[in-house]
Design an enzyme around this catalytic site. Structure first.
Site, PDB file in Angstrom:
ATOM      1  N   ASP A  39       3.692   0.717  13.546  1.00 10.56           N
ATOM      2  CA  ASP A  39       2.914  -0.520  13.556  1.00 10.56           C
ATOM      3  C   ASP A  39       3.569  -1.700  14.248  1.00 10.56           C
ATOM      4  O   ASP A  39       2.867  -2.540  14.798  1.00 10.56           O
ATOM      5  CB  ASP A  39       2.521  -0.948  12.143  1.00 10.56           C
ATOM      6  CG  ASP A  39       1.543  -0.004  11.476  1.00 10.56           C
ATOM      7  OD1 ASP A  39       0.848   0.722  12.188  1.00 10.56           O
ATOM      8  OD2 ASP A  39       1.494   0.005  10.240  1.00 10.56           O
TER       9      ASP A  39
ATOM     10  N   ASP B 128       0.806  -1.219   0.000  1.00  7.15           N
ATOM     11  CA  ASP B 128       0.000   0.000   0.000  1.00  7.15           C
ATOM     12  C   ASP B 128       0.842   1.274   0.000  1.00  7.15           C
ATOM     13  O   ASP B 128       0.412   2.297  -0.521  1.00  7.15           O
ATOM     14  CB  ASP B 128      -0.990   0.014   1.156  1.00  7.15           C
ATOM     15  CG  ASP B 128      -0.383  -0.379   2.486  1.00  7.15           C
ATOM     16  OD1 ASP B 128       0.857  -0.497   2.577  1.00  7.15           O
ATOM     17  OD2 ASP B 128      -1.141  -0.568   3.450  1.00  7.15           O
TER      18      ASP B 128
END
Length: 838
Positions: A556, A151
């Site tokens: 993350d 992404d």
């Protein structure tokens, strides 16, 4: 939900108990690479240009010739978003390409006098994975040829000889970071050397840049480009739907592309060089997510190969759009006319649509675009010969056990009745993967309940390639670690090998090579298949003078201590375990003392500051903390006697040990802070163009009289071994921008005239015969955006990135290695940590 601290976000990572969505990062980056096969070659991994020493920061060196430069704005045309069909492409006469060429050194040239590139090989600090894999594309015409898209971190091609992935978009430059987000990939089944990429990260105000169609005729070694007149959304909601790009298997000149934001369906008849909007297509895909409220658009295109012959295009084409009432359309005359497929189900969004060799269309549906949402869904098949629809949902939407939408779907090309589907959004206790041998009439599951909380498993997990994927968790049944995954938006069976399967998750790429054992009562081995993919978003890096080679703060997945940057660490930093580590510092004279701060999941009760007394091997959380909303920035006195913390959403505070905190006076809340690397009483701060100095360990700060500093964001560091020596980088194109130097603790700054722009600054071991640290920066010098090194305190600069290694966004973290001259570590947003030696 979205946790957006800055106007860019990347992948989503799920904790082993509950889940947390982290949205972080700046922009997109790319770098690194591995050896390719002799046939397929590699994409932009060979250093181009001549070897050169330091060059003047102003004058540059004449005659630099690099391979395929940077994709400048050399075409003012693209896809017109109007309703009428029309041509779109290049105004230039060069092959009607609609753009320029990027390569691993084969074509293209940058004009002007530019700094030479110092030879050196760029590599990735080994982590493996670390982000979302929304799409996997096998080429149905050539065995072993498969692509993966990310992404925010570009696209990859699998290299069979090395059993690893080769990055294809490392040439994307700083100014065009938006091309690092990949919306879709199409692999040409007729001429397998051809591959197409729809590149563009955001459709909103986070970028002003439109998307582009990149096309390659050499397996992604080089690309030509057609710019679009609208944006793409490789990191927007619905990014695991697809594929939006598709090549006609009967006439590979013909390519379709489904756009977002109401821009409809597009078609090319010249291998992607020019495009026309399909004016007769009746839908644009108006469903929009609640947060961005941007229509998800036309989400997949599927051809029926049997409806045409070689050289004569396919007559039957299916297209899925993000609508819930009439989401699937069909053409039976080669795209001349379109109509909704009769009798189709409604109420859900079609995530994927794939057609079997027997003419059966399989479609997965969800009530949300995903990839992190969805509470209900269905799976249907359409028998095109009988024009009938059948609900084949493994768990019907009417069941209480269906609490998720369906995402990926794949068929075994060797056995077209064999179908697999995934749950897109099953977070607890794990995701679901289903398999059918009879076209969906019956299903088996990869795990089954045997009586709560017990489960039986048809698989075993092997995460030895990336052992941190257990997230250092100790879950209670029915959860296990490691998990099968989350956000499983795509699953693919190798069309040439029924035993090989790959699927993407929010943290890595998994797969198996013994899939057939599922059907015979055996156990399949699911292992990490992301070797070569480095997809982390990097927020901070430190390389201490002793102990760890590198300690990283990542989005993350918290971050790592690397004792050897070529080896994957056994675990991430824990206790506290941050979703995102935002800042790290160590005590210069006692580098085994390290502190870090970061953001926690909404359900966490841990503190936002971690302390290590053994160089980052082991950590413990601070016992108390100021009022805050996030990690912010932390600084540690040179001797470890004082911690100064500027948390997000709170005032600057200081503490002797992390147990008690006192507000600092005289400094703006959320200012950036750093310590002097010699004097333990000195700390520095910066906010809104004002530089601050503390001489009492952060208790009080006073504003410097220094002027002309950037009013917007700035990044600064103090030089080890020299009291009061500070370098500051930052600014914006519409105001002050560049690199400043102070030798009097920030009382005054001098702007370097030979640096037009700079965003980060780092220090490394001095060159032989020099007594001042080597400087490293991501900057524009002599009109070129690159990573540079200076061995003479900024008097001259050496360019150390070439046209094939630009890494896109390199504006968050950089540091040299204090023990190895010429080694620099660079943080990217989506291509991990890249480094090189001289």
């Amino acid at each position: 939900m979205w946790l957006i601290a800055r106007p860019f976000f990347c992948s989503v990572v799920l904790g082993l108990v509950g889940f947390a969505i982290s949205c972080n990062g700046e922009e997109n980056g790319a770098s690194g690479g591995t050896s390719g096969s002799p046939e397929w070659g590699t994409s932009g991994i060979s250093t181009s240009g001549g070897t050169g020493g330091p060059v003047s920061g102003i004058s540059g060196v004449s005659g630099y010739s690099g391979g395929g430069g940077g994709f400048g704005a050399d075409s003012d045309s693209g896809l017109a978003p109007g309703d009428d069909a029309g041509s779109a492409g290049s105004d230039s006469a060069s092959e009607q390409s609609g753009g320029s060429t990027a390569s691993g050194g084969s074509s293209g040239q940058i004009d002007g006098d530019l700094p030479q590139v110092e030879q050196g090989e760029w590599k990735n600090v080994a982590i493996i994975g670390g982000g979302f894999i929304p799409g996997i594309v096998f080429n149905s015409g050539k065995a072993g040829l498969v692509y993966a898209r990310t992404d925010i971190g570009g696209a990859y091609r699998f290299d069979p000889p090395s059993q690893s992935w080769v990055p294809l978009l490392d040439w994307v430059g700083f100014e065009e970071w938006n091309l690092s987000g990949v919306e879709s990939i199409a692999a040409d089944p007729v001429e397998p050397n051809r591959v197409y990429i729809a590149a563009g990260t955001y459709t909103n105000e986070w970028t002003s840049m439109n998307g582009a169609i990149l096309r390659s005729s050499d397996y992604g070694q080089t690309f030509e480009r057609t710019d679009l007149s609208f944006k793409l959304g490789g990191n927007m909601p619905g990014r695991s739907m697809g594929e939006r790009l598709a090549v006609d298997p009967n006439d590979n000149r013909v390519i379709y592309f489904g756009a977002r934001s109401g821009n409809g369906l597009w078609k090319s008849v010249d291998f992607g060089a020019t495009w026309s909007k399909v004016s007769g297509f009746p839908a644009t895909g108006t469903w929009a997510d609640a947060y961005f409220q941007d229509p998800i658009g036309v989400v997949w295109v599927t051809f029926d190969p049997k409806s045409g012959t070689s050289g004569n295009g396919s007559e039957t084409i299916y297209v899925g759009v993000a609508e819930t009432t009439t989401p699937i359309y069909q053409s039976t005359d080669g795209g001349a006319t379109w109509a909704a497929v009769a009798g189709q189900p409604s109420g859900y969004l079609p995530h994927h649509g794939v057609l079997s060799s027997t003419g059966v269309l399989y479609v997965t549906y969800s009530d949300d675009a995903g990839p992190y949402d969805g509470q209900k869904g269905e799976v249907w098949k359409y028998d095109s010969a009988q024009a009938t629809w059948t609900d084949i949902s493994p768990i019907p939407s009417s069941s209480e056990d269906n609490y998720f939408g369906y995402g990926g779907v794949s068929m075994d090309a060797q056995n077209p009745e064999t179908v697999m589907v995934t749950a897109l959004s099953s977070w607890w206790p794990d995701t679901h993967i289903f398999r059918s041998l009879d076209g969906g009439a019956s299903w088996t599951r990869i795990w089954e309940w045997t009586g709560y909380p017990s489960r039986s498993f048809r698989y075993e997990m092997d995460i030895s390639a990336a052992p941190w994927l257990d997230f250092a968790a100790n879950p209670q049944p029915p959860e296990v670690t490691p998990k099968l995954g989350w956000m499983v938006g795509d699953i693919e069976i190798d069309p040439f090998d029924s035993n090989r399967m790959l699927y993407g998750t929010g943290a890595t790429l998994y797969g198996t090579d013994n899939l057939g054992d599922w059907d015979t009562g055996g156990t399949i081995t699911i292992s990490v298949k992301a070797q070569g993919i480095e997809e982390t978003s990097v927020l901070d890096l430190v390389s201490p003078p002793s102990g760890a080679q590198l300690i990283s703060g990542l989005g993350d997945i918290c971050g790592f201590r690397h004792d050897d940057v070529t080896q994957v660490p056994a675990r991430m930093m824990i206790q506290p375990t941050f979703v995102t580590t935002t800042s790290i510092d160590y005590a210069e004279s006692t580098p085994e003392f390290v502190v870090r701060v970061g953001n926690l999941s909404s359900s966490s009760t841990e503190k936002n500051l971690g302390i290590s007394r053994d160089g980052g091997n082991n950590w413990y959380a601070a016992s108390n903390q100021p009022t805050l909303t996030g990690g912010g920035v932390v600084a540690l006195a040179s001797d470890g006697s004082r911690i100064v913390w500027s948390p997000a959403g709170g005032a600057v505070h200081y503490s002797p040990d992390g147990n008690s905190w006192t507000p600092s006076s005289g400094i703006t809340a959320e200012a950036r802070v750093a310590s002097d690397r010699v004097n333990p009483k000195k700390f520095y701060g910066y906010a809104a163009g004002v530089f601050y100095l503390s001489t009492d360990g952060g208790a009080s700060f006073s504003a410097s009289a220094a002027g002309g500093l950037p009013a917007e964001k700035a990044y600064f560091k103090a030089v080890p071994g020299v009291e009061g020596d500070i370098w500051l980088a930052g600014g914006s194109k519409d105001a002050a921008y560049g690199l400043w130097h102070s030798t009097d603790s920030g009382a005054s700054f001098t702007k370097l005239s030979n640096v037009q722009e700079a965003d980060v600054i780092g220090f490394g071991k001095a060159a032989a015969g020099k007594d001042y640290v080597a400087l490293y920066t991501s900057a524009k010098i002599d009109g070129v955006r690159a990573i540079f090194r200076s061995d003479d305190a900024g008097v001259s600069w050496t360019r150390i990135t070439d046209d094939q290694h630009q890494f896109a966004s390199t504006n968050t973290a950089i540091t040299g290695d204090p023990r190895v001259y010429g080694r620099v570590y660079v943080g990217t947003n989506g291509r991990g940590i890249v480094y090189r030696d001289q």
